[in-house]
Design an enzyme around this catalytic site. Structure first.
Site, mmCIF file in Angstrom:
data_model
loop_
_atom_site.group_PDB
_atom_site.id
_atom_site.type_symbol
_atom_site.label_atom_id
_atom_site.label_comp_id
_atom_site.label_asym_id
_atom_site.label_seq_id
_atom_site.Cartn_x
_atom_site.Cartn_y
_atom_site.Cartn_z
ATOM 1 N N HIS A 266 0.877 -1.188 0.000
ATOM 2 C CA HIS A 266 0.000 0.000 0.000
ATOM 3 C C HIS A 266 0.910 1.233 0.000
ATOM 4 O O HIS A 266 1.804 1.343 -0.851
ATOM 5 C CB HIS A 266 -0.902 -0.104 1.233
ATOM 6 C CG HIS A 266 -2.071 0.828 1.298
ATOM 7 N ND1 HIS A 266 -2.469 1.621 0.249
ATOM 8 C CD2 HIS A 266 -2.941 1.092 2.329
ATOM 9 C CE1 HIS A 266 -3.535 2.333 0.629
ATOM 10 N NE2 HIS A 266 -3.837 2.028 1.876
ATOM 11 N N HIS A 307 -1.877 -2.447 -9.658
ATOM 12 C CA HIS A 307 -2.904 -1.867 -8.797
ATOM 13 C C HIS A 307 -4.131 -2.765 -8.824
ATOM 14 O O HIS A 307 -4.460 -3.337 -9.858
ATOM 15 C CB HIS A 307 -3.291 -0.457 -9.276
ATOM 16 C CG HIS A 307 -4.007 0.323 -8.233
ATOM 17 N ND1 HIS A 307 -5.365 0.246 -8.062
ATOM 18 C CD2 HIS A 307 -3.546 1.154 -7.272
ATOM 19 C CE1 HIS A 307 -5.706 1.017 -7.045
ATOM 20 N NE2 HIS A 307 -4.630 1.573 -6.549
ATOM 21 N N ASP A 365 2.763 5.498 -6.573
ATOM 22 C CA ASP A 365 3.986 5.481 -5.774
ATOM 23 C C ASP A 365 5.258 5.402 -6.609
ATOM 24 O O ASP A 365 6.356 5.525 -6.074
ATOM 25 C CB ASP A 365 3.957 4.289 -4.803
ATOM 26 C CG ASP A 365 2.915 4.478 -3.718
ATOM 27 O OD1 ASP A 365 2.788 5.609 -3.233
ATOM 28 O OD2 ASP A 365 2.233 3.508 -3.364
#
Ligand code: CMC
Length: 430
Positions: A266, A307, A365
């Site tokens: 995450h 994802h 990210d």
């Protein structure tokens, strides 16, 4: 809202009708709430891959089309025209503010930035090298000790104050954690500065000399916070909702969300991406690491790739990649080895059959850490930055959940695979 029914045939041959519910946009959902009561079976969906856990008005994602909208506004429009405080108002209140509403909201956030002085004592108990995410979670959890008696979840004013405190105090706590790590004195907030300027001031100022705010850095952080502000029922937000559904103090629920965010699958991925890029070192090693990521016997994954929802592209990653170019240029960085390496890695992976077939694209990210690093933020603080942006999403979801009269305590069921009943044997007979 109830539309057609969904029909299932049970193993015994009887037909089961399940109501179908339709949202504003997005796939319909099959309402299975009464399935166990009426049919005696549970559904099974580890990781909630096909399961909606609640109804929500806040954020919409279309993973196939790469769409992300807060309260109906595409994130690209908000990133181009808004700022984090206005987006926070939008997420919490449901609509964009008028200028008077925005001014009042911003003033309120600025005036909640200080911590109870006693809270700073918590930091003295941590080791100098404690991870700032551990400190953030612990100190935010401790807010429930400071604000328990004045937090009545059924009181809308208390819910507002909770959201304001979370938004306003998290940067102060985050900066204090960083200062502990580097052995510098805590820096008090300055309410004449805007949200991100104040954060930079608390992170980088020292009492011995004046600190000049870098406007490029403040703007870059503001944009990153907009992009991180909410993402519907992700792991940390669902954790906040789940913890909050028992009626737990909401500051503790946010602390639980912070803990969930820390994991490398995450929000912890931004820190992991930077470590991975440093480990890869240079472009000659890319193939080796892409091969490792494809090797099922090797636990290595390309961090910042893939994802659960986005299967085409992550719109946040596209904005952040462009922003990376701009920030590095504006900071006049000529030598950008990590950014060059990341772009090359992206290109290699995007042409690789494994990543193409599994729809694995760079996520939010992948590039954010390169910007944080360029702004002088240490790697261990990357996930803390994510938490600051996401804090308003958590607070918005907690408020929505607690105000929803249909909310029940979140309590999933299971498929039990342990031993059937057996009799206790005295120790000498085992
Ligand atoms: N590198 C290599 N293979 C991958 C990767 C990756 N980064 N991500 C997924 N896969 C493979 C995975 O092995 C699986 O293969 P198979 O079908 O052969 O078993 C397939 O792709 C589907 O992956 P999954 O793990 O079943 O998908 P998921 O939806 O459960 O997990 C994820 C999503 C984000 C946890 C995962 O893609 C991952 O671990 N990525 C790396 C960590 C990361 O960047 N996380 C940040 C997510 S975005 C920001 C946030 O949510 O906080």
């Amino acid at each position: 809202m109830s539309q057609d029914a969904f029909r299932l045939i049970s193993p015994g041959g009887s037909e089961i009708e399940l109501p179908v519910r339709t949202g504003t946009i997005g796939p319909d959902v099959i309402d299975i709430a009464k399935l166990y009561k009426e049919q005696g079976v549970f559904t099974y969906d580890p990781g909630f891959v096909s399961t909606g856990s609640c109804e929500s008005d806040i954020t919409y994602i279309d993973g196939e089309e790469g769409v992300l909208m807060y309260r109906g506004y595409p994130v690209e429009q908000l990133a181009a025209n808004s700022n984090f405080i206005e987006v926070s108002y939008l997420l919490l209140r449901g609509d964009l503010p008028t200028s008077t509403e925005l001014e009042k909201f911003e003033r309120t956030i600025r005036r909640h930035t200080m911590l109870n002085e006693g809270m700073l004592n918590f930091f003295k108990g941590f080791r100098y090298d404690a991870h700032p995410m551990a400190m953030l979670s612990a100190v935010v959890g401790s807010m429930s000790a400071y604000y328990h008696s004045e937090m009545d979840a059924s009181n809308p004013d208390h819910r507002d104050i909770f959201a304001h405190r979370i938004l306003a105090k998290l940067p102060t706590i985050a900066a204090a954690a960083y200062k502990l790590n580097i052995g510098q004195p805590f820096i008090y907030p300055r309410n004449d500065l805007n949200y991100c300027e104040n954060l930079l001031h608390m992170l980088f100022a020292v009492p011995a000399e004046p600190y000049e705010i870098d406007e490029v850095a403040a703007e870059a952080l503001d944009l990153l916070f907009i992009l991180h502000a909410d993402h519907e029922q992700n792991c940390s937000t669902s954790t906040v909702r789940m913890a909050g559904s028992s009626g737990a103090n909401p500051y503790s629920a946010i602390a639980a969300g912070i803990s969930a965010l820390w994991g490398p699958a995450h929000g912890g991925a931004n820190e992991a991406v930077l470590k991975m890029l440093e480990q890869i070192g240079d472009t000659s090693q890319i193939k080796k690491y892409v091969d490792k990521a494809k090797d099922k016997s090797d636990p290595f994954r390309l961090m910042g790739f893939g994802h659960r929802v986005y299967k085409n592209f992550d719109p946040r990653a596209t904005i952040i990649r462009d922003m990376c170019h701009k920030v590095l240029q504006r900071l006049d960085r000529k030598d950008t080895p990590l950014f060059d390496l990341a772009q090359e890695l992206e290109q290699v992976a995007l042409k690789d059959d494994y990543f193409v077939e599994k729809n694995l694209y760079p996520n939010v990210d992948f590039y954010s850490g390169i910007i944080y690093k360029a702004l002088g933020i240490p790697t261990s603080m990357f996930t803390v930055m994510f938490a600051l942006g996401r804090s308003v999403g958590w607070a918005s979801h907690w408020r929505e959940m607690i105000a929803d009269p249909t909310t029940k305590i979140a309590r999933p069921r299971q498929l039990y695979t342990g031993p059937a009943q057996r009799d206790y044997a005295p120790i000498e007979k085992r």
